[in-house]
Design a protein around this motif. Structure first.
Motif, PDB file in Angstrom:
ATOM      1  N   GLN A 195       4.356 -28.007 -38.286  1.00 43.26           N
ATOM      2  CA  GLN A 195       3.880 -29.384 -38.409  1.00 43.26           C
ATOM      3  C   GLN A 195       2.979 -29.755 -37.225  1.00 43.26           C
ATOM      4  OE1 GLN A 195       6.934 -32.402 -37.954  1.00 43.26           O
ATOM      5  NE2 GLN A 195       5.332 -33.736 -37.131  1.00 43.26           N
ATOM      6  N   GLU A 196       3.444 -29.443 -36.020  1.00 41.25           N
ATOM      7  CA  GLU A 196       2.676 -29.781 -34.818  1.00 41.25           C
ATOM      8  C   GLU A 196       1.347 -29.024 -34.790  1.00 41.25           C
ATOM      9  OE1 GLU A 196       3.150 -29.672 -29.919  1.00 41.25           O
ATOM     10  OE2 GLU A 196       4.864 -29.185 -31.211  1.00 41.25           O
ATOM     11  N   GLU A 199      -1.063 -30.557 -37.415  1.00 41.26           N
ATOM     12  CA  GLU A 199      -1.597 -31.856 -36.986  1.00 41.26           C
ATOM     13  C   GLU A 199      -2.606 -31.692 -35.847  1.00 41.26           C
ATOM     14  OE1 GLU A 199       0.979 -35.304 -36.673  1.00 41.26           O
ATOM     15  OE2 GLU A 199       2.608 -34.127 -37.540  1.00 41.26           O
ATOM     16  N   ASN A 200      -2.283 -30.859 -34.873  1.00 37.27           N
ATOM     17  CA  ASN A 200      -3.189 -30.663 -33.733  1.00 37.27           C
ATOM     18  C   ASN A 200      -4.536 -30.106 -34.186  1.00 37.27           C
ATOM     19  OD1 ASN A 200      -1.296 -31.597 -31.921  1.00 37.27           O
ATOM     20  ND2 ASN A 200      -0.584 -29.576 -31.306  1.00 37.27           N
ATOM     21  N   GLU A 203      -6.702 -32.572 -36.123  1.00 36.24           N
ATOM     22  CA  GLU A 203      -7.319 -33.514 -35.183  1.00 36.24           C
ATOM     23  C   GLU A 203      -8.555 -32.905 -34.523  1.00 36.24           C
ATOM     24  OE1 GLU A 203      -8.066 -36.955 -33.315  1.00 36.24           O
ATOM     25  OE2 GLU A 203      -6.512 -36.638 -34.844  1.00 36.24           O
ATOM     26  N   ASP A 212      -8.432 -39.389 -41.158  1.00 37.16           N
ATOM     27  CA  ASP A 212      -7.028 -39.273 -41.543  1.00 37.16           C
ATOM     28  C   ASP A 212      -6.834 -39.552 -43.029  1.00 37.16           C
ATOM     29  OD1 ASP A 212      -5.410 -38.418 -39.395  1.00 37.16           O
ATOM     30  OD2 ASP A 212      -5.669 -40.335 -38.389  1.00 37.16           O
ATOM     31  N   ASN A 215      -7.697 -36.308 -44.571  1.00 38.01           N
ATOM     32  CA  ASN A 215      -6.644 -35.354 -44.224  1.00 38.01           C
ATOM     33  C   ASN A 215      -5.399 -35.578 -45.075  1.00 38.01           C
ATOM     34  OD1 ASN A 215      -8.257 -34.141 -42.318  1.00 38.01           O
ATOM     35  ND2 ASN A 215      -7.343 -35.189 -40.568  1.00 38.01           N
ATOM     36  N   ALA A 237       3.688 -34.163 -41.641  1.00 33.68           N
ATOM     37  CA  ALA A 237       2.298 -34.329 -41.199  1.00 33.68           C
ATOM     38  C   ALA A 237       1.628 -35.465 -41.969  1.00 33.68           C
ATOM     39  CB  ALA A 237       1.524 -33.020 -41.390  1.00 33.68           C
ATOM     40  N   ASN A 240       2.845 -38.849 -40.524  1.00 32.17           N
ATOM     41  CA  ASN A 240       2.206 -39.174 -39.253  1.00 32.17           C
ATOM     42  C   ASN A 240       0.748 -39.580 -39.440  1.00 32.17           C
ATOM     43  OD1 ASN A 240       4.584 -38.659 -37.890  1.00 32.17           O
ATOM     44  ND2 ASN A 240       4.048 -36.545 -37.395  1.00 32.17           N
ATOM     45  N   ALA A 241       0.058 -38.921 -40.383  1.00 34.55           N
ATOM     46  CA  ALA A 241      -1.331 -39.297 -40.668  1.00 34.55           C
ATOM     47  C   ALA A 241      -1.401 -40.711 -41.239  1.00 34.55           C
ATOM     48  CB  ALA A 241      -1.956 -38.296 -41.640  1.00 34.55           C
TER      49      ALA A 241
END
Length: 420
Positions: A195-196, A199-200, A203, A212, A215, A237, A240-241
Motif C-alpha cells: 500500500q505504501e 501510494e508513494n 504521488e 488523485d 488515481n 490506497a 487515502n486518495a
C-alpha cells in the motif's frame, strides 16, 4: 496620429483577448492535459523512428531479441522487457496518430500485447521479493510508475481508435491491469508495504493538482484485477486518495472548485466509475454545502455523458433523472442483459441516517454490502459500525429498484436535509 491610436487599440484588444482565451484554456483543460498526455520521455525511451508498418521493423525486433538473449540477470532482463513494452506502447500511440488504418493499429496493438506477456514472464522469474533484495524494490517502484502511465495512454487510445479496433485496445488494457496487479503482488508480499509503495509511486507520477481523482479511478479498476491478497492494500490506497481529494477540495477557492468541475467533465475515462467516485466524494464532504452543490451540478452533467455514451451503442433512449434526483444518496445505473441502461436508481446507504460522529472511522468508498438487517451499507466498515453481520456483497435486492418501503422511509426522513 489616428492610425497610431488605432494600432495601439488593436494591440490592446488582442492582448486582452489572449488573456481571456488563456484563462478559458487553463480552466480545467490544462489539468486534463497533465493527467492524460504521456510522452516517450516520460517512459524513459526514445521517440520511435521505425514503426511496425515499416519493412525494416523486423530488424528492430531482432535487435531487441538479441539484447534480451544476452541479458542473464533476472532483474536486468525484467527491466529490459519493461523497456521494450514502453517502446511498443509509444509505437502504438504513434501509429494511431499517424493513420486511421485499422490493420496498422491492430498490428501495433498485438506487438504491445505480446510484449506485455513477455514482460510478465520475465518479472515472474525474479525469485526474490523487495524484502530480500533492494534491487527488486527499485524495479517495482519504476514498474508502478510506468504502469500508471501505460494506463493513461491506453485509456486515451480508447477514445481515438476506430470502433473496429476499440475492442482490441480494451482487451489489451484489461491484460495490462492484470499484469500490473500480479507483478506487484508477487514482488511485494507485505500488504502494508505494498500500500505504501503504491501510494508513494502514484504521488511521484507527474500530474495535475486533481490527479488523485484519476488515481482513484485507476485503483478502482485495478482492484478488480489483482489477486485477493492484494485487494486490501488497493482499497486502503483508495481510501487515502479519497481523503486527500476531500482535503484538497475543502481548502480550494471557489474558482479552483469550478476548475475541478471542468476537469471532471473533460477528462477521459469510464464515466460510470467516475460517477461512483463523485458520489463517494459528495458523501465525504457532508458539512461543506457549497462544495456539495458544485459536485451535484457536475454529477448532473456526468449523467448526461453516461446517457449519451449508452445511446451511441444502439441502446434505446432513456430519460435523464431530474436535477433534484437523489441529492443525499447514490445514483446507481441499472443495466439490462444487453448492457443498455434500464434505469437510474437512487440508493440511500443505511449509514446516511447515522450521526457523523459515528461514521468518522469509515471512508465512503462504494463497495456495497447488504447487512443481515436488510439494509445496504456503502462498505463493510459501515456495516461493522452498525453492529450488523454481512448477508452478502452488493446492495440489498430490495433497494436496487429504489422503490422499496425502506428507501421511501429513508428519503422521507432526509427531506429536511435535501440540497435545494
Amino acid at each position: 496620429m489616428k492610425i497610431l491610436k488605432s494600432i495601439i487599440l488593436s494591440i490592446c484588444l488582442l492582448f486582452a483577448f489572449g488573456i481571456v482565451s488563456a484563462e478559458e484554456t487553463s480552466n480545467g483543460a490544462q489539468a486534463v492535459a497533465l493527467d492524460e498526455n504521456v510522452t516517450a520521455q516520460d517512459l524513459g525511451v526514445q521517440e520511435p523512428t521505425v514503426l511496425p508498418d515499416s519493412p525494416f521493423y523486423f530488424f528492430k525486433n531482432l535487435g531487441r531479441e538479441i539484447q534480451s538473449a544476452l541479458t542473464f540477470n533476472p532483474i536486468r532482463k525484467a527491466e529490459l522487457r519493461e523497456k521494450f513494452a514502453n517502446e511498443k506502447l509509444i509505437e502504438l500511440k504513434k501509429v494511431s496518430e499517424k493513420t486511421r488504418n485499422p490493420q496498422a493499429v491492430e498490428k501495433a496493438t498485438e506487438n504491445y500485447q505480446k510484449e506485455l506477456a513477455r514482460a510478465k514472464d520475465a518479472a515472474e522469474k525474479i525469485k526474490d521479493t523487495t524484502e530480500q533484495n533492494p534491487e527488486v524494490g527499485t524495479f517495482l517502484d519504476k514498474f508502478i510508475q510506468q504502469s500508471t502511465l501505460h494506463e493513461r495512454i491506453l485509456e486515451k487510445l480508447e477514445t481515438q481508435v476506430s470502433t473496429t479496433t476499440l475492442a482490441k485496445i480494451q482487451e489489451v488494457r484489461a491484460q495490462h491491469l492484470e499484469k500490473f496487479g500480479e507483478v506487484m503482488n508477487r514482488l511485494e508480499t507485505n500488504k502494508e508495504e505494498l500500500q505504501e509503495r503504491l501510494e508513494n509511486n502514484l504521488e511521484k507520477v507527474q500530474g495535475s493538482e486533481f490527479k488523485d481523482f484519476k488515481n482513484l479511478e485507476m485503483l478502482k479498476a485495478l482492484e478488480g484485477k489483482v489477486p485477493e491478497a492484494a485487494k486490501e492494500a488497493i482499497q486502503q490506497a483508495q481510501e487515502n486518495a479519497l481523503k486527500r481529494l476531500k482535503g484538497d477540495l475543502e481548502s480550494m477557492s471557489s474558482e479552483n472548485q469550478t476548475k475541478f468541475q471542468d476537469y471532471i467533465e473533460q477528462i477521459n475515462g469510464k464515466k460510470e466509475r467516475q460517477l461512483e467516485i463523485l458520489d463517494s466524494l459528495k458523501t465525504e464532504l457532508q458539512s461543506n454545502a457549497p462544495a456539495i452543490q458544485k459536485l451535484l451540478q457536475t454529477r448532473e452533467k456526468m449523467i448526461e455523458q453516461v446517457k449519451d455514451e449508452a445511446e451511441t451503442e444502439a441502446c434505446p433512449q432513456i430519460a435523464k433523472p431530474a436535477s433534484t434526483f437523489c441529492p443525499n444518496g447514490r445514483i446507481i445505473i441499472k443495466k439490462d442483459e444487453k448492457g443498455c441502461i434500464a434505469a437510474f436508481n437512487c440508493v440511500i446507504p443505511a449509514e446516511t441516517n447515522v450521526t457523523p460522529g459515528g461514521t468518522q472511522a469509515c471512508v465512503a468508498l462504494w463497495d456495497p454490502v447488504c447487512g443481515q438487517d436488510g439494509k445496504t451499507y456503502s462498505n463493510a466498515c459501515f456495516a461493522k459500525l452498525a453492529g450488523t453481520a454481512i448477508a452478502h456483497d452488493d446492495a440489498c435486492k430490495s433497494l436496487e429498484t429504489g422503490n422499496s418501503p425502506q428507501i421511501r422511509e429513508q428519503i422521507k426522513s432526509l427531506v429536511p436535509k435535501l440540497t435545494p
